[in-house]
Design a protein around this motif. Structure first.
Motif, PDB file in Angstrom:
ATOM      1  N   GLU A 119      -8.509 -17.812 -39.692  1.00 11.85           N
ATOM      2  CA  GLU A 119      -9.760 -17.883 -38.999  1.00 11.85           C
ATOM      3  C   GLU A 119     -10.477 -16.651 -39.200  1.00 11.85           C
ATOM      4  O   GLU A 119     -11.738 -16.625 -39.294  1.00 11.85           O
ATOM      5  CB  GLU A 119      -9.443 -18.207 -37.561  1.00 11.85           C
ATOM      6  N   MET A 120      -9.811 -15.442 -39.129  1.00  5.72           N
ATOM      7  CA  MET A 120     -10.613 -14.174 -39.460  1.00  5.72           C
ATOM      8  C   MET A 120     -11.057 -14.101 -40.692  1.00  5.72           C
ATOM      9  O   MET A 120     -12.218 -13.652 -41.030  1.00  5.72           O
ATOM     10  CB  MET A 120      -9.592 -12.944 -39.137  1.00  5.72           C
ATOM     11  N   SER A 121     -10.428 -14.502 -41.699  1.00  7.32           N
ATOM     12  CA  SER A 121     -10.819 -14.610 -43.005  1.00  7.32           C
ATOM     13  C   SER A 121     -11.848 -15.394 -43.213  1.00  7.32           C
ATOM     14  O   SER A 121     -13.195 -15.072 -44.054  1.00  7.32           O
ATOM     15  CB  SER A 121      -9.728 -14.653 -44.284  1.00  7.32           C
ATOM     16  N   THR A 122     -12.154 -16.386 -42.632  1.00  4.20           N
ATOM     17  CA  THR A 122     -12.923 -17.240 -42.653  1.00  4.20           C
ATOM     18  C   THR A 122     -14.386 -17.035 -42.080  1.00  4.20           C
ATOM     19  O   THR A 122     -15.595 -17.080 -42.563  1.00  4.20           O
ATOM     20  CB  THR A 122     -12.638 -18.816 -41.944  1.00  4.20           C
ATOM     21  N   LEU A 124     -14.934 -13.666 -41.649  1.00  3.32           N
ATOM     22  CA  LEU A 124     -15.369 -12.431 -42.688  1.00  3.32           C
ATOM     23  C   LEU A 124     -16.153 -12.969 -43.567  1.00  3.32           C
ATOM     24  O   LEU A 124     -17.622 -12.635 -43.893  1.00  3.32           O
ATOM     25  CB  LEU A 124     -14.119 -11.776 -43.016  1.00  3.32           C
ATOM     26  N   LEU A 125     -15.938 -13.896 -44.134  1.00  2.73           N
ATOM     27  CA  LEU A 125     -16.528 -14.733 -45.523  1.00  2.73           C
ATOM     28  C   LEU A 125     -18.212 -15.237 -44.830  1.00  2.73           C
ATOM     29  O   LEU A 125     -19.041 -15.089 -45.640  1.00  2.73           O
ATOM     30  CB  LEU A 125     -15.868 -15.825 -45.906  1.00  2.73           C
ATOM     31  N   ASP A 126     -18.034 -15.896 -43.590  1.00  2.00           N
ATOM     32  CA  ASP A 126     -19.237 -16.084 -43.235  1.00  2.00           C
ATOM     33  C   ASP A 126     -20.452 -15.041 -42.969  1.00  2.00           C
ATOM     34  O   ASP A 126     -21.360 -15.156 -42.991  1.00  2.00           O
ATOM     35  CB  ASP A 126     -18.965 -17.157 -41.869  1.00  2.00           C
ATOM     36  N   LEU A 127     -19.606 -14.010 -42.444  1.00  2.00           N
ATOM     37  CA  LEU A 127     -20.392 -12.746 -42.171  1.00  2.00           C
ATOM     38  C   LEU A 127     -21.042 -12.040 -43.379  1.00  2.00           C
ATOM     39  O   LEU A 127     -22.180 -11.771 -43.478  1.00  2.00           O
ATOM     40  CB  LEU A 127     -19.738 -12.005 -41.298  1.00  2.00           C
ATOM     41  N   LEU A 128     -20.109 -12.189 -44.490  1.00  5.01           N
ATOM     42  CA  LEU A 128     -20.814 -11.732 -45.799  1.00  5.01           C
ATOM     43  C   LEU A 128     -21.613 -12.424 -46.540  1.00  5.01           C
ATOM     44  O   LEU A 128     -22.498 -12.104 -47.008  1.00  5.01           O
ATOM     45  CB  LEU A 128     -19.725 -11.595 -46.731  1.00  5.01           C
ATOM     46  N   ARG A 129     -21.904 -14.010 -46.178  1.00 10.20           N
ATOM     47  CA  ARG A 129     -22.848 -14.679 -46.536  1.00 10.20           C
ATOM     48  C   ARG A 129     -24.124 -14.608 -46.051  1.00 10.20           C
ATOM     49  O   ARG A 129     -25.314 -14.802 -46.691  1.00 10.20           O
ATOM     50  CB  ARG A 129     -22.301 -16.191 -46.425  1.00 10.20           C
ATOM     51  N   LYS A 130     -24.156 -14.196 -44.838  1.00  9.93           N
ATOM     52  CA  LYS A 130     -25.291 -13.830 -44.114  1.00  9.93           C
ATOM     53  C   LYS A 130     -26.103 -12.630 -44.722  1.00  9.93           C
ATOM     54  O   LYS A 130     -25.911 -11.848 -45.313  1.00  9.93           O
ATOM     55  CB  LYS A 130     -25.213 -13.832 -42.679  1.00  9.93           C
TER      56      LYS A 130
END
Length: 130
Positions: A119-122, A124-130
């Motif tokens: 969940e944390m890696s997901t 983090l990836l969501d934050l990096l996409r924005k």
């Protein structure tokens, strides 16, 4: 990100170890009434923990429990000797059930840790996409 993948790797090693432990407990329970059967124990190897080379626990060799086996008196049993005794097993069902419960709790804890890291890696990836 590597720390999250390392934590997922460590927890997956723990999941694998606990599943092997449960397999040995189930074998012990299945053979509790088998004459001459010795209880199997799973040894655990742990590596030194450093942040660069994190590795979870690994299963070692299977060890046979050296506690004495029961001498059972049953003259009608086909394996009975001249005194009417035969060798039972050294499996104690209460101990096996306690080991199974402990392995189950450890499995659930490793699974929760794996889910949290995922969940944390997901996130983090969501934050990096924005």
């Amino acid at each position: 990100m590597p720390d999250l993948t390392q934590s997922m790797s460590i927890s997956s090693d723990g999941l694998r170890l606990q599943s092997q432990r449960l397999r040995h407990v189930s074998e012990n329970i299945a053979h509790a009434d088998t004459p001459g059967y010795q209880r199997k124990l799973l040894s655990v190897k742990t590596q030194g923990f450093t942040l660069s080379e994190a590795q979870g626990p690994q299963s070692g060799r299977v060890i046979l429990d050296q506690s004495p086996v029961q001498e059972i008196y049953d003259p009608a049993h086909p394996l009975a000797d001249s005194t009417g005794h035969y060798r039972g097993s050294n499996v104690d069902l209460v101990i096996e059930l306690a080991d199974a419960r402990a392995a189950q709790h450890a499995y659930e804890a490793n699974l929760k840790m794996f889910q949290q890291a995922r969940e944390m890696s997901t996130s983090l990836l969501d934050l990096l996409r924005k």
